[in-house]
Design an enzyme around this catalytic site. Structure first.
Site, PDB file in Angstrom:
ATOM      1  N   GLY A 103       0.490  -2.886  -3.868  1.00  0.00           N
ATOM      2  CA  GLY A 103       0.545  -1.954  -4.973  1.00  0.00           C
ATOM      3  C   GLY A 103       1.164  -0.629  -4.545  1.00  0.00           C
ATOM      4  O   GLY A 103       1.221  -0.297  -3.359  1.00  0.00           O
ATOM      5  N   CYS A 104       1.623   0.146  -5.521  1.00  0.00           N
ATOM      6  CA  CYS A 104       2.326   1.394  -5.215  1.00  0.00           C
ATOM      7  C   CYS A 104       1.375   2.450  -4.640  1.00  0.00           C
ATOM      8  O   CYS A 104       1.648   3.035  -3.587  1.00  0.00           O
ATOM      9  CB  CYS A 104       3.047   1.916  -6.450  1.00  0.00           C
ATOM     10  SG  CYS A 104       2.025   2.062  -7.937  1.00  0.00           S
ATOM     11  N   PHE A 105       0.238   2.700  -5.305  1.00  0.00           N
ATOM     12  CA  PHE A 105      -0.730   3.644  -4.751  1.00  0.00           C
ATOM     13  C   PHE A 105      -1.248   3.138  -3.405  1.00  0.00           C
ATOM     14  O   PHE A 105      -1.447   3.914  -2.465  1.00  0.00           O
ATOM     15  CB  PHE A 105      -1.910   3.836  -5.711  1.00  0.00           C
ATOM     16  CG  PHE A 105      -1.853   5.104  -6.519  1.00  0.00           C
ATOM     17  CD1 PHE A 105      -1.543   6.329  -5.927  1.00  0.00           C
ATOM     18  CD2 PHE A 105      -2.118   5.090  -7.875  1.00  0.00           C
ATOM     19  CE1 PHE A 105      -1.506   7.498  -6.666  1.00  0.00           C
ATOM     20  CE2 PHE A 105      -2.078   6.254  -8.634  1.00  0.00           C
ATOM     21  CZ  PHE A 105      -1.774   7.464  -8.019  1.00  0.00           C
TER      22      PHE A 105
END
Length: 322
Positions: A132-134
């Site tokens: 995921g990006c976060f």
């Protein structure tokens, strides 16, 4: 080596558009199939208008099976369903950009695709769960400390993400009139990326650490900035030495002694980490472009590793400094 034949499932969204921008210009790939139920028969350039002049691809209803690698770019929960209903030949590598296979309990043979953590395993893999990006942004700020065992308290993290992190579908909080000149907290302490962050930290540290995460919606389009701090006896100089050693062979993650800003990473596959010691607390500021290092750029990085290509091939992108 002949070109790697690429298929993209769910090719009309933001991450798929980024993938096509990268792969159409990648020296070793050919995008042969752009599947989309919603845009069947339309030219790809009608949706991804910045690709005008770069491709003549048309969105298809079905997936071409004559491919070497498949990128899954549909929403969370849809990749698993698709693979259950459409068996993929063993010869085809699969890189999934959803959260369906990121956690060990759900992996089904997928390798968690954070190169800074699992580079050697990725090289041997046939199926990759793209992080995921976060999760990517926060992890690059914490993994060296976890491996060195210098985290001596709970971890406190805040992060601000651009509007593209919410995907292409409209919602009340993604309209310009709401997002502009505005900010808000969402999913405090419960964000879905916390579990993968926790598993990665435990993998290196040999034990779990509590991560208290407060995410913010930012009033900009691209990028993530995360701040993480924890108590430690390590000095700032010792921490810099640990981080620089951890990332010395990583082509995209860079440790800096300059307080960074988002323009250093937006439109690139870079991650930048800055450290500051105040009292007994170490602050790690990390930042990435959520659509590139946080999604499609990292997916191409993983593809390069799987196929034995130079890790940075097709990803030497220019930031927009002003």
């Amino acid at each position: 080596m002949s070109k790697i034949r690429v298929g993209i499932y769910g090719a009309a969204g933001y991450t798929a558009g980024e993938l096509m921008r990268l792969l159409i210009h990648h020296p070793k790939t050919e995008v042969v199939c752009a599947q989309s139920e919603s845009q069947v028969g339309k030219k790809v350039t009608e949706i991804h208008t910045d690709l005008i002049g770069d491709t003549s691809l048309v969105f298809s209803a079905d997936l071409d099976q004559n491919i070497d690698v498949l990128f899954l770019c549909k929403g969370h929960g849809e990749s698993r369903v698709f693979l259950e209903r459409h068996p993929i030949p063993d010869s085809v590598k699969v890189i999934d950009l959803s959260n369906d296979f990121r956690l060990k309990a759900d992996a089904d043979g997928f390798v968690y695709g954070l190169p800074e953590l699992n580079g050697s395993a990725i090289q041997k893999a046939t199926k990759i769960a793209n992080p995921g990006c976060f999760a990517t942004c926060i992890q690059v700020g914490l993994l060296p400390a976890a491996q060195a065992g210098i985290i001596q308290s709970e971890i406190h993290t805040t992060g601000i993400t651009g509007s593209t992190g919410a995907g292409q579908s409209l919602s009340p909080t993604s309209h310009f009139s709401w997002r502009n000149e505005n900010m808000s907290v969402y999913k405090a302490f419960t964000h879905q990326h916390l579990d993968e962050i926790g598993e990665s930290i435990s993998q290196l540290a040999g034990k779990a650490h509590v991560v208290n995460f407060i995410p913010f919606r930012g009033n900009f389009t691209r990028g993530i900035i995360a701040t993480s701090y924890f108590e430690t006896e390590a000095s700032e100089a010792e921490a810099y030495a640990l981080y620089e050693a951890f990332y010395k062979d990583q082509p995209f993650t860079h440790v800096t002694n300059k307080n960074p800003d988002l323009k250093m990473v937006v439109n690139t596959n870079k991650a930048v980490v800055y450290l500051k010691k105040e009292g007994n607390k170490l602050l790690a500021i990390s930042m990435i472009d959520n659509l590139l290092k946080g999604a499609s750029g990292q997916a191409v990085q993983n593809m390069n590793l799987i196929f034995g290509l130079e890790e940075s091939m097709g990803l030497n992108l220019k930031p927009t400094g002003f």
